[in-house]
Design an enzyme around this catalytic site. Structure first.
Site, PDB file in Angstrom:
ATOM      1  N   HIS A  46      15.946   0.685 -27.666  1.00  0.00           N
ATOM      2  CA  HIS A  46      16.547  -0.596 -27.269  1.00  0.00           C
ATOM      3  C   HIS A  46      17.985  -0.412 -26.811  1.00  0.00           C
ATOM      4  O   HIS A  46      18.886  -0.157 -27.615  1.00  0.00           O
ATOM      5  CB  HIS A  46      16.486  -1.578 -28.453  1.00  0.00           C
ATOM      6  CG  HIS A  46      17.142  -2.894 -28.161  1.00  0.00           C
ATOM      7  ND1 HIS A  46      18.094  -3.451 -28.975  1.00  0.00           N
ATOM      8  CD2 HIS A  46      16.984  -3.743 -27.116  1.00  0.00           C
ATOM      9  CE1 HIS A  46      18.485  -4.603 -28.446  1.00  0.00           C
ATOM     10  NE2 HIS A  46      17.826  -4.797 -27.321  1.00  0.00           N
ATOM     11  N   VAL A 106      21.892   2.860 -28.465  1.00  0.00           N
ATOM     12  CA  VAL A 106      20.453   2.694 -28.243  1.00  0.00           C
ATOM     13  C   VAL A 106      19.801   2.661 -29.630  1.00  0.00           C
ATOM     14  O   VAL A 106      19.899   3.635 -30.381  1.00  0.00           O
ATOM     15  CB  VAL A 106      19.833   3.851 -27.437  1.00  0.00           C
ATOM     16  CG1 VAL A 106      18.356   3.553 -27.151  1.00  0.00           C
ATOM     17  CG2 VAL A 106      20.571   4.072 -26.127  1.00  0.00           C
ATOM     18  N   GLU A 107      19.175   1.533 -29.969  1.00  0.00           N
ATOM     19  CA  GLU A 107      18.474   1.467 -31.250  1.00  0.00           C
ATOM     20  C   GLU A 107      17.083   2.083 -31.056  1.00  0.00           C
ATOM     21  O   GLU A 107      16.295   1.613 -30.240  1.00  0.00           O
ATOM     22  CB  GLU A 107      18.378   0.024 -31.735  1.00  0.00           C
ATOM     23  CG  GLU A 107      19.740  -0.516 -32.151  1.00  0.00           C
ATOM     24  CD  GLU A 107      19.766  -2.022 -32.366  1.00  0.00           C
ATOM     25  OE1 GLU A 107      20.182  -2.459 -33.444  1.00  0.00           O
ATOM     26  OE2 GLU A 107      19.366  -2.760 -31.438  1.00  0.00           O
ATOM     27  N   VAL A 108      16.823   3.144 -31.796  1.00  0.00           N
ATOM     28  CA  VAL A 108      15.534   3.838 -31.722  1.00  0.00           C
ATOM     29  C   VAL A 108      14.700   3.349 -32.909  1.00  0.00           C
ATOM     30  O   VAL A 108      15.055   3.573 -34.062  1.00  0.00           O
ATOM     31  CB  VAL A 108      15.727   5.373 -31.761  1.00  0.00           C
ATOM     32  CG1 VAL A 108      14.378   6.081 -31.779  1.00  0.00           C
ATOM     33  CG2 VAL A 108      16.568   5.829 -30.572  1.00  0.00           C
TER      34      VAL A 108
END
Ligand SMILES: NC(=O)c1ccc[n+]([C@@H]2O[C@H](COP(=O)([O-])OP(=O)(O)OC[C@H]3O[C@@H](n4cnc5c(N)ncnc54)[C@H](O)[C@@H]3O)[C@@H](O)[C@H]2O)c1
Length: 258
Positions: A119, A130-132
């Protein structure tokens, strides 16, 4: 991704997608140039950018970053098609910021463990996070590959241990926004005044130190105001007792005692 030096194929059924994408890239190029970044890859002449409306051939690359529409059944169809067309070792990531968990999006896939959420945050060419977000079934190697890929793109990936609607950054924004609406509704400040309060104070502070780091540094000050109703007044905030015990916990954690 184009700016990261990759050859990118855009897949979108919109007939004028090429014009839209190129216009968007032209729009952001001056900002990137002002920051001293090279924008050659973003010019119209760049052949690193291709357009292909056919998902089966568009996903021939080593990374697929899906940004399709939100309804879960559309995401499921899309992922089923992408999986069928993509190379067996391609990284499969969705940008979804919605409440659709990876485990729902991947339901129609033959190997749901291949899918992970990556994200990005708007504007993605400037914001590093970036949210993984893996599902319980996501292969750990996929998570590692996603982290390595986003790092290579100059991003700052953060893996979440589990699926949760809104992930972390948007949940924090929502919590603050709830209180912002409350304060404006109470007539304490106007919308414009509240925005000015944020951009001239905590917006600047949180750019360099997150809430916990700030809390740790200000520990003594917070304890000295504990008799005030400040912490009990936050609609969803901790009670004074919880605040005190959390304060002790995080103090110990920061001191390396936990
Ligand atoms: N908008 C944001 O700020 C933001 C931020 C982070 C993540 N996201 C996520 O990115 C995704 C897209 O969001 P959006 O706001 O750009 O949505 P949007 O509806 O504006 O855009 C979706 C795009 O997908 C295209 N599309 C439709 N069917 C397709 C298909 N079968 N194959 C390929 N493309 C198809 C549409 O033509 C459209 O251009 C969502 O999952 C969203 O949660 C959005």
């Amino acid at each position: 991704l184009t700016h990261g030096g990759l050859d990118v194929t855009v897949c979108d059924p919109l007939p004028d997608v090429a014009e839209r994408v190129r216009a968007g890239l032209r729009e952001i190029a001056p900002t990137l140039a002002q920051l001293g970044l090279c924008v050659d890859e973003l010019t119209d002449s760049a052949d690193a950018l291709r357009f292909d409306p056919d998902a089966a051939s568009a996903v021939a690359g080593t990374v697929v970053q899906e940004n399709g529409p939100e309804p879960p059944e559309v995401k499921q169809q899309l992922w089923s098609a992408i999986e069928a067309g993509a190379p067996a070792n391609a990284l499969l990531a969705s940008s979804s910021s919605s409440g659709i968990p990876t485990s729902v999006m991947s339901q129609a896939m033959r190997q749901p463990g291949r899918l992970v959420i990556g994200h990005l945050f708007n504007p993605p060419y400037l914001v590093p996070l970036v949210e993984v977000v893996p599902s319980p079934g996501t292969d750990p190697e996929v998570v590692e590959a996603a982290v390595a890929f986003y790092r290579a793109m100059g991003k700052q990936p953060q893996v979440l241990s589990r699926e949760i609607p809104g992930f972390v950054a948007n949940r924090l924004q929502a919590a603050l926004f709830r209180e912002a609406v409350h304060l404006v509704a109470q007539g304490v400040v106007t919308e414009q005044e509240l925005d000015a309060v944020v951009t001239s104070s905590i917006g600047m502070r949180w750019a360099v130190a997150g809430p916990f780091q700030t809390f740790h540094h200000a520990e003594d000050r917070y304890q000295s105001v504990e008799s005030s109703a400040l912490h009990d007044s936050a609609p969803s905030g901790p009670t004074r007792g919880e605040w005190r015990s959390r304060n002790r916990f995080f103090g110990l954690a920061h001191a390396g005692s936990l």
